[in-house]
Design an enzyme around this catalytic site. Structure first.
Site, short mmCIF file in Angstrom:
data_model
loop_
_atom_site.label_atom_id
_atom_site.label_comp_id
_atom_site.label_asym_id
_atom_site.label_seq_id
_atom_site.Cartn_x
_atom_site.Cartn_y
_atom_site.Cartn_z
N TYR A 146 -29.47 -8.39 -12.79
CA TYR A 146 -30.55 -9.37 -12.64
C TYR A 146 -31.35 -9.16 -11.36
O TYR A 146 -32.52 -9.49 -11.31
CB TYR A 146 -29.96 -10.78 -12.61
CG TYR A 146 -29.70 -11.37 -13.96
CD1 TYR A 146 -28.77 -10.80 -14.82
CD2 TYR A 146 -30.40 -12.49 -14.39
CE1 TYR A 146 -28.54 -11.36 -16.06
CE2 TYR A 146 -30.17 -13.04 -15.63
CZ TYR A 146 -29.23 -12.47 -16.46
OH TYR A 146 -29.00 -13.02 -17.69
N LYS A 195 -16.33 -3.60 -17.41
CA LYS A 195 -16.46 -2.43 -18.29
C LYS A 195 -16.03 -1.22 -17.46
O LYS A 195 -16.79 -0.27 -17.24
CB LYS A 195 -17.91 -2.33 -18.78
CG LYS A 195 -18.14 -1.26 -19.85
CD LYS A 195 -17.57 -1.65 -21.21
CE LYS A 195 -17.70 -0.50 -22.20
NZ LYS A 195 -16.99 -0.73 -23.46
N ASP A 227 -16.25 -5.81 -24.09
CA ASP A 227 -16.39 -5.79 -25.56
C ASP A 227 -15.17 -6.42 -26.22
O ASP A 227 -15.28 -7.19 -27.17
CB ASP A 227 -16.66 -4.37 -26.08
CG ASP A 227 -15.75 -3.31 -25.45
OD1 ASP A 227 -15.00 -3.63 -24.51
OD2 ASP A 227 -15.79 -2.15 -25.92
N ASP A 251 -23.58 -14.02 -18.59
CA ASP A 251 -24.69 -14.63 -19.35
C ASP A 251 -24.37 -14.58 -20.84
O ASP A 251 -24.46 -15.57 -21.56
CB ASP A 251 -25.98 -13.85 -19.06
CG ASP A 251 -27.16 -14.41 -19.83
OD1 ASP A 251 -27.28 -15.65 -19.91
OD2 ASP A 251 -27.96 -13.61 -20.37
N ASP A 255 -22.76 -17.80 -23.49
CA ASP A 255 -23.43 -18.26 -24.72
C ASP A 255 -22.46 -18.18 -25.90
O ASP A 255 -22.40 -19.07 -26.74
CB ASP A 255 -24.66 -17.39 -25.04
CG ASP A 255 -25.95 -18.02 -24.51
OD1 ASP A 255 -25.87 -18.78 -23.52
OD2 ASP A 255 -27.02 -17.76 -25.09
C1 IPM Z 1 -28.87 -18.73 -18.30
C2 IPM Z 1 -30.19 -18.26 -18.83
C3 IPM Z 1 -30.90 -17.50 -17.73
C4 IPM Z 1 -30.02 -16.31 -17.37
C5 IPM Z 1 -32.32 -17.05 -18.08
C6 IPM Z 1 -33.19 -18.25 -18.42
C7 IPM Z 1 -32.95 -16.23 -17.00
O1 IPM Z 1 -30.02 -17.48 -19.98
O2 IPM Z 1 -28.86 -19.53 -17.35
O3 IPM Z 1 -27.86 -18.29 -18.83
O4 IPM Z 1 -30.06 -15.29 -18.05
O5 IPM Z 1 -29.27 -16.43 -16.41
MG MG Z 2 -28.04 -17.37 -20.66
#
Ligand code: IPM
Ligand code: MG
Length: 366
Positions: A146, A195, A227, A251, A255
């Site tokens: 990032y 990884k 993975d 990240d 999710d």
């Molecule tokens: C999160 C989001 C952010 C990230 C984006 C909006 C830049 O996906 O907070 O997980 O990737 O960190």
């Molecule tokens: Mg995210």
């Protein structure tokens, strides 16, 4: 006591859900005799519209001066919103990345657990769910891909893009320490995800984590390739307590973990540095498609406010009260549309409510 809370309402459903979190904080204030004062800070698309940039220096100053910052969500529809016609450094997300860096918020804590009352929303089979699961992801937030150097240029007549993934020992050590610290307050298990079969940065990560682990003899730790971890999260989520990982892996895995719970509208998060301040926000996004309709689920933001009470203000009783109020509202059968059972025969047992009513119900139970 008086607390100065910076508030980033942001875009999409952000303003609605933050409003409900403020309602709940005010109920906490009345019950426990605290005074929360709020200062609105512009970030994201709303800041672009007002100032031309997603985060101004003034906004950074406001966030730094606050005792803690509560955020809703930022960003819009990436294919239709004019914000995404701007160059990347001027888009809403750039504001969030800049804020993370400016406040040195290197530790991002994302809990993912199964609510007993929402078990049915979990997409996994019953035999996998078992007695449920309860994990936190400790994601490094200010390093890695990032924030590495990047460029797009023509090489021998071909457009070529490069992103770089860099971690120093210090960056790895400080997040590892946070991960092991939190494990000590939980079930004392750390799964460090990398990884290392391919990446140098992961091999260093492993080495430093092993070193930090020596200071925590009570904590069991293991290494897992990213993975495999993605697979294990759907195969046997109960094996995880603390997942410790770098920025990009965190990240993606966070999710996945939130989806596995089936109730992303319920999950909070905290981004912390070495001070008591921090940034608290729901794990979900700005849901521009349902903005302004009073149907969003404010619970993730309300629980983020509870994390703020606990981690930034050391108000454990108060945080417990908010979390208990959320559980009670679920027990009492109230649901926003995202967590409402879909089967007709179950619907009579639940009451579907909107965003602001959900906030009222929780505030009332504090
Ligand atoms: C999160 C989001 C952010 C990230 C984006 C909006 C830049 O996906 O907070 O997980 O990737 O960190
Ligand atoms: Mg995210």
């Amino acid at each position: 006591m008086k607390y100065h809370v910076g508030v980033i309402s942001g875009d999409g459903i952000g303003p609605e859900i933050v409003n409900e979190a403020k309602k709940v904080l005010n109920a906490v204030g009345t019950k426990f005799d605290h005074d929360f004062e709020y200062e609105e800070i512009l970030m994201g698309g709303c800041s672009i519209d007002a100032t031309g940039v997603p985060l101004t220096d003034e906004a950074i100053g406001q966030a730094k001066a606050a005792d803690a910052v509560l955020m809703g969500s930022i960003g819009g529809n990436t294919s239709t919103s004019p914000w995404y016609k701007l160059e990347p450094s001027l888009r809403p997300e750039a504001g969030l990345l800049k804020l993370r860096k400016s406040l040195n918020l290197f530790a991002n804590l994302r809990p993912a657990y199964l609510y007993e009352d929402l078990k049915e929303a979990c997409p996994l089979r019953d035999e996998i769910i078992g007695d449920g699961f309860d994990m936190v992801i400790m994601r490094e937030l200010t390093g890695g891909l990032y924030f590495g150097e990047r460029e797009t240029k023509e090489v021998n007549g071909v457009m070529t893009a490069t992103d770089t993934l860099t971690y120093s020992e210090e960056e790895i050590r400080r997040i590892a320490v946070k991960g092991f610290d939190i494990a000590m307050k939980r079930r004392k298990k750390v799964t460090s995800v990398d990884k290392a079969n391919v990446l140098d940065s992961s091999r260093l990560w492993r080495k430093v984590v092993e070193d930090v682990a020596k200071d925590y003899p009570e904590v069991t730790y293991e290494h897992m390739l990213v993975d495999n971890c993605a697979m294990q999260l759907v195969k046997n989520p109960a094996q995880f307590d603390v997942i410790l990982t770098e920025n990009m892996f965190g990240d993606i895995l966070s999710d996945e973990a939130s989806m596995v719970t089936g109730s992303i509208g319920m999950l909070s998060s905290a981004s912390m540095n070495d001070t008591k301040s921090g940034l608290y926000e729901p794990s979900h996004g700005s849901a521009p498609d349902i903005a302004g309709q009073d149907i969003a689920n404010p619970i993730a933001t309300i629980l983020s406010a509870a994390m703020m009470l606990r981690y930034s203000f050391d108000l454990d009783k108060e945080a417990d009260a908010v979390e208990a109020a959320v559980r009670q509202v679920l027990k009492d059968g109230y649901r926003t549309v995202d967590i409402m059972p879909q089967e007709d025969e179950k619907k009579p047992y639940f009451t579907q409510v909107g965003c602001s009513e959900m906030g009222d119900l929780i505030a009332g139970r504090v």
